[in-house]
Write a protein that holds these residues in place. Structure first.
Motif, short mmCIF file in Angstrom:
data_model
loop_
_atom_site.label_atom_id
_atom_site.label_comp_id
_atom_site.label_asym_id
_atom_site.label_seq_id
_atom_site.Cartn_x
_atom_site.Cartn_y
_atom_site.Cartn_z
N TYR A 79 0.27 -6.38 -0.96
CA TYR A 79 0.06 -4.98 -0.95
C TYR A 79 0.61 -4.07 -2.06
O TYR A 79 -0.09 -3.37 -2.63
CB TYR A 79 1.03 -4.34 0.42
CG TYR A 79 0.42 -4.70 1.49
CD1 TYR A 79 -0.89 -4.37 1.99
CD2 TYR A 79 1.36 -5.27 2.44
CE1 TYR A 79 -1.37 -4.82 3.09
CE2 TYR A 79 1.02 -5.71 3.61
CZ TYR A 79 -0.61 -5.40 4.05
OH TYR A 79 -1.04 -5.67 5.36
N ALA A 92 -1.81 -4.92 -4.70
CA ALA A 92 -3.19 -4.16 -4.55
C ALA A 92 -3.03 -2.84 -5.18
O ALA A 92 -3.87 -2.41 -5.87
CB ALA A 92 -3.66 -4.23 -3.13
N PHE A 131 -8.56 -8.74 -2.94
CA PHE A 131 -7.94 -9.96 -2.45
C PHE A 131 -8.36 -10.80 -1.41
O PHE A 131 -9.02 -10.27 -0.58
CB PHE A 131 -6.14 -9.31 -2.01
CG PHE A 131 -5.54 -8.85 -3.32
CD1 PHE A 131 -4.76 -9.52 -3.89
CD2 PHE A 131 -5.88 -7.46 -3.58
CE1 PHE A 131 -3.98 -8.92 -5.10
CE2 PHE A 131 -5.15 -6.89 -4.76
CZ PHE A 131 -4.33 -7.40 -5.50
N ASN A 166 -6.73 -11.71 1.37
CA ASN A 166 -6.43 -11.53 2.69
C ASN A 166 -6.88 -9.71 2.77
O ASN A 166 -6.16 -9.08 3.41
CB ASN A 166 -5.00 -11.63 2.81
CG ASN A 166 -4.05 -11.03 2.04
OD1 ASN A 166 -4.43 -10.42 1.23
ND2 ASN A 166 -2.82 -11.33 2.14
N ALA A 179 -5.79 -7.21 1.86
CA ALA A 179 -4.62 -6.30 1.44
C ALA A 179 -5.04 -4.86 1.67
O ALA A 179 -4.48 -4.02 0.72
CB ALA A 179 -4.27 -6.34 0.10
N LEU A 180 -5.32 -4.39 2.74
CA LEU A 180 -5.81 -3.13 3.01
C LEU A 180 -4.41 -2.67 3.39
O LEU A 180 -3.58 -3.00 4.24
CB LEU A 180 -6.90 -3.03 4.15
CG LEU A 180 -8.21 -3.42 3.64
CD1 LEU A 180 -8.96 -3.19 4.82
CD2 LEU A 180 -8.66 -2.41 2.41
N PHE A 181 -4.05 -1.42 2.91
CA PHE A 181 -2.65 -0.72 3.49
C PHE A 181 -2.74 -0.39 4.81
O PHE A 181 -3.76 0.43 5.26
CB PHE A 181 -2.59 0.60 2.67
CG PHE A 181 -2.50 0.18 1.22
CD1 PHE A 181 -2.09 -0.84 0.55
CD2 PHE A 181 -3.34 1.16 0.39
CE1 PHE A 181 -2.20 -1.36 -0.64
CE2 PHE A 181 -3.29 1.06 -1.10
CZ PHE A 181 -2.89 -0.35 -1.58
N PRO A 182 -1.78 -1.00 5.61
CA PRO A 182 -2.10 -0.86 7.14
C PRO A 182 -1.68 0.27 7.70
O PRO A 182 -2.15 0.77 9.05
CB PRO A 182 -1.01 -1.91 7.70
CG PRO A 182 -0.20 -2.30 6.60
CD PRO A 182 -0.85 -1.92 5.14
N HIS A 183 -0.99 1.15 6.93
CA HIS A 183 -0.38 2.52 7.36
C HIS A 183 -1.52 3.86 7.11
O HIS A 183 -1.06 4.67 7.57
CB HIS A 183 0.89 2.72 6.90
CG HIS A 183 1.23 2.74 5.40
ND1 HIS A 183 1.10 1.59 4.74
CD2 HIS A 183 1.26 3.75 4.60
CE1 HIS A 183 1.09 2.07 3.46
NE2 HIS A 183 1.09 3.12 3.04
N MET A 184 -2.51 3.30 6.28
CA MET A 184 -3.64 4.36 6.06
C MET A 184 -4.87 4.18 6.69
O MET A 184 -4.80 3.02 6.96
CB MET A 184 -3.73 4.29 4.37
CG MET A 184 -2.41 4.64 3.51
SD MET A 184 -3.02 4.61 2.01
CE MET A 184 -1.26 4.58 1.10
N PHE A 213 -6.79 6.53 -2.28
CA PHE A 213 -5.53 5.97 -2.86
C PHE A 213 -6.04 5.76 -4.24
O PHE A 213 -5.21 6.53 -5.19
CB PHE A 213 -4.81 4.88 -2.36
CG PHE A 213 -3.71 4.35 -3.03
CD1 PHE A 213 -2.50 5.11 -2.69
CD2 PHE A 213 -3.71 3.43 -3.84
CE1 PHE A 213 -1.34 4.73 -3.12
CE2 PHE A 213 -2.50 3.06 -4.56
CZ PHE A 213 -1.26 3.86 -4.05
N ARG A 257 -13.22 -0.21 -1.80
CA ARG A 257 -11.89 0.27 -2.42
C ARG A 257 -11.85 -0.26 -3.85
O ARG A 257 -11.27 0.59 -4.69
CB ARG A 257 -10.65 0.00 -1.57
CG ARG A 257 -9.29 0.61 -2.01
CD ARG A 257 -8.08 0.06 -1.02
NE ARG A 257 -7.85 -1.26 -1.40
CZ ARG A 257 -6.61 -1.87 -1.07
NH1 ARG A 257 -6.09 -1.29 -0.19
NH2 ARG A 257 -6.52 -2.97 -1.08
#
Ligand SMILES: Nc1ncnc2c1ncn2[C@@H]1O[C@H](COP(=O)(O)OP(=O)(O)OP(=O)(O)O)[C@@H](O)[C@H]1O
Ligand SMILES: [Mg+2]
Lengths: 423, 366
Positions: free
Chosen positions: A320, A323, B89, B91, B93-98, B106, B154
């Motif tokens: 994360y 990224a 990436f 996996n 790597a999307l930000f889970p809290h957004m 972003f 993204r």
């Protein structure tokens, strides 16, 4: 128009309604589950829930007056405390009868100290009068009004009887009122005299200091948890042992160690004086006050903050951060916008834990808190073991419990308890 | 800003080496030049150093030795967030809290792009990957393929010129994968971006790329367009790794006029194109694709050497026939023939004679 037989309840293969056979099948599972937890449940009920419940009951329980003075509490209902006159002979007679009986049972001093919480002086009145009325005969020796007033002039004061009347009911809100620096008077609810008002201050101080301690723990624990979560497994384990090390020494030892560190002739002061930063006759006062309590308790509660934070941070993948950086974020933005929000459940869990532990802490403030660094629980302990005013102790405890539950509820509303991970 | 004068390479790895532990080289002497707009795939077995190369390019690992140049400028000392390289990436790597829209916004926010402009770009990027209706959702509420598309959007939304993708389709099922392969190449060509794509799926590599770099053991074994890679492998690793392949071992007898005569270990003689052999007496491994083997006498080259073969097994596969032969002591020699009306089906036990065009049979390293 469609098949009408389908509209009835669904049937199982043997013809019983499906719902009922499902319920039967589930019931067996439930019973088995219940049997598995039964020993623990029993243990918890006996050693935890029942003592707490009975303790809480004491905060409103007021049976003593009614039990020891059964006839008086009945008669005194006919008397108006605001009339400006003393009660009539009937009340005195009933009281004399009750008192003689109480002296026989050796209960009058107990009652005296109970009523003394409400009005100072009553304790000694009961003790002195008890000696005098010992040989009275309640049937033949009347009338008692004069005799009692002669035995102790307090019985000729309206306030005495008003106090008895106010506290003659089976349940009382008196302890709770006392707990928030109020009292019950014949004229209704009023504030305690100034010099007795300390509990609200103590509550506020407890909350404020617990918040400060929680905040200090967050600041100190966050970097440690971060390093723990980002180190290779072997070094992380070593560091983890260091974090857990305090758990292996006695709480008392750790607190006393702080005493050694912080006192005026202690390690820190000596070093500061030796370095010339502090004058010898002007040593820092860093113990037996709020500062000492905050330092020692932050240290003691730190592991409870680190562990939940660590367990949450462990699940945050390093990709994360990568990224975020690949998207153009600086190290700080990547941390603040991406890593930190994901670590909030850990902060929340740790904060709840530390705050709830702090708010009820007793030993450490007792040892290093002096007078202005003690908590409400020190007051509770005082009422339980010294003043023996268990009702007030219970009321204070109940309020503390309620505060914790309210905070917990508020936290659930704001952050969501589901987001809390403890391990 | 020392512009690279030699050639117009957009991305350039110049003698790059990488070691994590100071003992073994994970990447050994990597040289690679990519022009702008190219879709290059790094293909190779697990642990061959593909991700490491990508991470060095993105700036998350530093090269132990050598230079990486982007548009002629060495980027070894530029931190990742200043490189302006989009990255997808493995996996996602999307930000889970957004939400999805916040995820896309972003990179624009950190670039201080105004709100209305930002919203415009996010909307456009989501529509580009056909996810316009999902802006308000969280990553966890999307399927794998949808997350993949968002990750792609993204990486593209801030209009980078170079995009890196590390096995982005690894987690998808076959059908979705094929659909996404097409979508990614289509998008890349439409936007004219340069892509470095990592995979260990050779079909993916062959179908998507302009050029494929085959990695093994920390080196690029061959860097070539897909057809060249498949038809003209430069060494036996590439021949084995890409597609199905028959190999036979032997010794070079003579090399004349661009034809090498090889004596197989069983004594038979065959004609090959010399690739990694230069003089008689060298050991070699000969490679020939199953579909390039011919057994119809009429179509065999006149005067060429042929081999005797016994049919072991005939497998009907619908569009093709796959026949297993015994040839020169090798029981696993495969030939593939098209299921055409005039194609005869070989019977087990049948004796046939096989041959091939010299150009299709390549004498590689042993
Ligand atoms: N952070 C690291 N520390 C030490 N060694 C590493 C690290 N990352 C990778 N390696 C080693 O470097 C080698 C190459 O790894 P890399 O991840 O580049 O392989 P890859 O080609 O991407 O493989 P895969 O197809 O499995 O993803 C491997 O042997 C791996 O063990
Ligand atoms: Mg990889």
């Amino acid at each position: 128009m469609s098949d009408t037989t389908d509209s009835g309840p669904m049937l199982a293969a043997d013809g019983t309604p499906l719902k009922r056979s499902l319920a039967r099948a589930l019931r067996r599972q439930k019973i088995r589950a219940l049997m598995l937890v039964a020993p623990l449940l029993l243990f918890v009920i006996l050693t935890f829930i029942m003592p707490i419940a009975s303790m809480l009951m004491r905060s409103v329980d007021n049976e003593m007056v009614g039990e020891i003075l059964p006839q008086t509490v009945v008669e005194i209902q006919n008397w108006d405390a605001n009339s400006g006159e003393l009660p009539d002979e009937a009340v005195y007679a009933a009281f004399a009868a009750d008192l003689v009986q109480a002296v026989k049972n050796k209960e009058h001093t107990k009652l005296g100290s109970r009523l003394n919480y409400e009005q100072t002086g009553l304790s000694s009145m009961f003790r002195q009068s008890g000696r005098k009325v010992k040989n009275w005969d309640p049937v033949t020796d009347g009338p008692f009004k004069e005799k009692l007033i002669k035995a102790h002039k307090g019985w000729g004061e309206i306030e005495t009887w008003a106090a008895i009347k106010t506290h003659s009911s089976k349940y009382t809100s008196g302890y709770f009122l006392n707990a928030i620096d109020m009292q019950k008077t014949p004229q209704g609810i009023a504030a305690q005299p100034e010099d007795k008002q300390i509990l609200i201050t103590l509550f506020i101080r407890t909350l404020k200091m617990s918040l400060i301690i929680t905040g200090c723990c967050i600041l100190l624990a966050y970097p440690v948890a971060w390093i723990l979560a980002n180190l290779p497994a072997r070094s992380a384990n070593l560091l983890m042992i260091l974090v857990l090390l305090p758990f292996w020494t006695s709480l008392l030892v750790r607190t006393s160690a702080w005493k050694v560190m912080l006192q005026q002739q202690g390690v820190i002061n000596e070093v500061l004086v030796w370095l010339g930063i502090v004058a010898d006759d002007n040593r820092l006062e860093i113990i037996n006050n709020q500062f000492g309590t905050i330092v020692a308790m932050t240290h003691i509660l730190l592991p409870f903050m680190i562990l939940p934070m660590y367990s949450v941070m462990q699940t945050i993948q390093p990709t994360y951060l990568r990224a975020a950086k690949s998207l153009g974020a600086t190290n700080w933005t990547a941390f603040w916008r991406v890593y930190f929000p994901q670590s909030i459940p850990g902060i929340g869990a740790g904060s709840i834990l530390v705050f709830i532990l702090a708010i009820g802490y007793y030993i450490t403030p007792e040892i290093v808190g002096g007078t202005d660094g003690v908590f409400i629980s020190n007051r509770i302990a005082y009422h339980i073991s010294k003043s023996l005013n268990w009702g007030l102790a219970a009321a204070l405890g109940a309020i503390l419990l309620a505060v914790v539950l309210v905070l917990y509820w508020a936290y659930d509303k704001i952050v969501g308890i589901d987001n809390v991970k403890l391990g | 800003m020392a512009k690279d004068t030699a050639g117009n390479a957009f991305v350039k790895f110049d003698r790059v080496q990488k070691s994590y532990d100071g003992e073994t080289l994970v990447v050994k002497d990597l040289n690679l030049e990519m022009p702008k707009g190219e879709f290059l795939t790094m293909l190779g077995p697990s642990g061959s150093g593909k991700t490491t190369c990508l991470m060095m390019l993105a700036g998350f690992e530093t090269a132990t030795h050598g230079d990486i140049l982007l548009d002629g400028v060495s980027i070894n000392n530029i931190p990742p967030h200043k490189r302006g390289i989009g990255m997808v990436f493995q996996n996602y790597a999307l930000f889970p809290h957004m939400t999805i829209a916040e995820n896309l916004a972003f990179p624009l926010e950190v670039r201080k792009i105004g709100k209305s402009d930002r919203e415009q770009k996010v909307k456009h990027a989501l529509e580009m990957v056909e996810m316009g209706a999902f802006g308000g959702r969280r990553p966890a509420q999307l399927s794998g393929g949808q997350q993949q598309r968002v990750a792609l959007a993204r990486a593209l939304v801030f209009e980078p010129e170079l995009v890196l993708m590390d096995e982005p389709l690894g987690a998808l099922d076959k059908q979705l994968r094929e659909k996404m392969q097409f979508e990614i190449t289509d998008l890349a060509h439409r936007l004219g971006i340069t892509v470095v794509y990592v995979t260990h799926d050779q079909t993916e590599a062959l179908t998507m790329s302009d050029r494929v770099a085959v990695f093994n053991d920390g080196r690029i074994q061959q860097l070539a367009p897909p057809d060249q890679l498949y038809e003209q492998p430069e060494n036996s690793f590439v021949a084995q790794f890409i597609g199905e392949n028959n190999t036979m071992e032997g010794v070079v007898k003579e090399i004349k006029n661009g034809v090498a005569v090889v004596q197989l270990d069983g004594g038979e003689l065959i004609d090959c194109t010399p690739v990694n052999v230069s003089k008689p007496g060298e050991r070699t491994r000969v490679s020939i694709r199953p579909e390039r083997v011919e057994y119809n006498k009429a179509r065999l080259q006149e005067g060429a050497h042929t081999l005797k073969a016994t049919v072991r097994e005939f497998i009907y596969m619908g569009d093709i026939f796959r026949t297993r032969l015994s040839v020169a002591g090798n029981d696993d020699f495969i030939i593939k023939t098209r299921n055409a009306p005039d194609q005869d089906r070989l019977q087990p036990g049948q004796e046939i004679e096989i041959g091939w065009l010299t150009a299709d049979c390549r004498a590689l390293d042993a």
